[in-house]
Design an enzyme around this catalytic site. Structure first.
Site, mmCIF file in Angstrom:
data_model
loop_
_atom_site.group_PDB
_atom_site.id
_atom_site.type_symbol
_atom_site.label_atom_id
_atom_site.label_comp_id
_atom_site.label_asym_id
_atom_site.label_seq_id
_atom_site.Cartn_x
_atom_site.Cartn_y
_atom_site.Cartn_z
ATOM 1 N N ASN A 1 -12.895 -0.640 -4.241
ATOM 2 C CA ASN A 1 -12.433 -0.415 -3.071
ATOM 3 C C ASN A 1 -13.212 0.648 -2.676
ATOM 4 O OD1 ASN A 1 -9.926 -0.208 -1.702
ATOM 5 N ND2 ASN A 1 -9.308 -0.631 -3.028
ATOM 6 N N GLY B 1 0.441 6.018 3.213
ATOM 7 C CA GLY B 1 0.095 5.963 2.218
ATOM 8 C C GLY B 1 -0.022 7.370 1.446
ATOM 9 N N TYR C 1 -9.270 8.270 -0.519
ATOM 10 C CA TYR C 1 -8.944 9.638 -1.646
ATOM 11 C C TYR C 1 -9.631 11.062 -1.080
ATOM 12 C CZ TYR C 1 -6.060 6.840 -3.955
ATOM 13 O OH TYR C 1 -4.694 5.796 -3.983
ATOM 14 N N GLU D 1 0.402 6.127 -11.140
ATOM 15 C CA GLU D 1 0.178 4.507 -11.467
ATOM 16 C C GLU D 1 -0.715 4.454 -10.110
ATOM 17 O OE1 GLU D 1 -0.815 1.605 -13.977
ATOM 18 O OE2 GLU D 1 -0.895 3.842 -14.418
ATOM 19 N N GLY E 1 -2.440 2.486 7.749
ATOM 20 C CA GLY E 1 -2.879 3.215 8.931
ATOM 21 C C GLY E 1 -2.363 3.726 10.023
ATOM 22 N N GLY F 1 -0.394 6.766 8.401
ATOM 23 C CA GLY F 1 0.761 7.929 7.870
ATOM 24 C C GLY F 1 0.918 7.452 6.270
ATOM 25 N N TYR G 1 0.435 1.964 -3.257
ATOM 26 C CA TYR G 1 0.736 0.845 -2.527
ATOM 27 C C TYR G 1 2.101 1.280 -0.956
ATOM 28 C CZ TYR G 1 0.703 -4.456 -1.109
ATOM 29 O OH TYR G 1 1.080 -5.094 -0.551
ATOM 30 N N VAL G 2 0.716 0.551 0.115
ATOM 31 C CA VAL G 2 1.946 0.365 1.527
ATOM 32 C C VAL G 2 1.539 -1.261 1.598
ATOM 33 C CG1 VAL G 2 1.577 0.819 3.813
ATOM 34 C CG2 VAL G 2 1.270 2.584 2.423
#
Length: 169
Positions: A132, A105, A139, A91, A101, A103, A94-95
């Site tokens: 986005n 995520g 991804y 769902e 940047g 690692g 988030y970072v």
């Protein structure tokens, strides 16, 4: 940067609620947030949870000025695909911007994939906003595919009054 990924617990709900709000602000959807810390506690950590979550945490020496050491999360649940079988739906991933940047995520997403495979899932599903680009690129770089065009499906939702209307006999 040093960080750990771990299963969330009920004590993390305050930070998860904070990061959900941050994500909603980033997605320009803050007006849609209805969830509270209490909802998260109830829905994620009861006898039959509606979701699961994992937390990315940094050591005290890397904490934010505001004192936050919990800097990312992934919220997921198990679902079923009538064509492929068991699936895991992510769902949220988030970072916090200051920790992107590094690692985190990728580690969160990897953990969700591991948990899905351990549960016998055949696929990991999620949505991403069409504007986005940085997330879409992230991804795609993980080997994911954008199935929007090939499946011809529209992601639909009935909520609020529409859901209540639909529930009428």
């Amino acid at each position: 940067m040093e960080f750990t990924i771990r299963a969330a617990n009920v004590d993390d709900c305050k930070d998860i609620a904070r990061m959900i709000t941050e994500l909603a602000e980033y997605e320009k959807a803050i007006d849609q947030v209805r969830i509270t810390q209490k909802d998260l506690e109830q829905d994620g950590f009861s006898k039959n949870p509606f979701f699961h979550a994992i937390i990315a945490e940094v050591p005290e020496q890397h904490k934010m000025q505001e004192g936050h050491t919990k800097v990312g999360y992934a919220l997921y649940y198990f679902s079923y695909c009538s064509f492929r079988g068991r699936a895991v739906f992510m769902e949220d991933l988030y970072v916090m911007p200051e920790f992107r940047g590094k690692g985190i995520g990728k580690a969160l997403m990897s953990k969700v994939a591991q948990l899905g495979l351990a549960a016998g899932c055949q696929q990991l599903n999620f949505t991403v906003l069409n504007w986005n680009k940085s997330s879409l690129d992230f991804y795609l770089n993980q080997g994911c595919t954008d199935t929007t065009a090939e499946t011809g499906y529209h992601y639909m939702c009935c909520k609020g009054e529409a859901l209540e209307h639909l529930a009428q006999p």
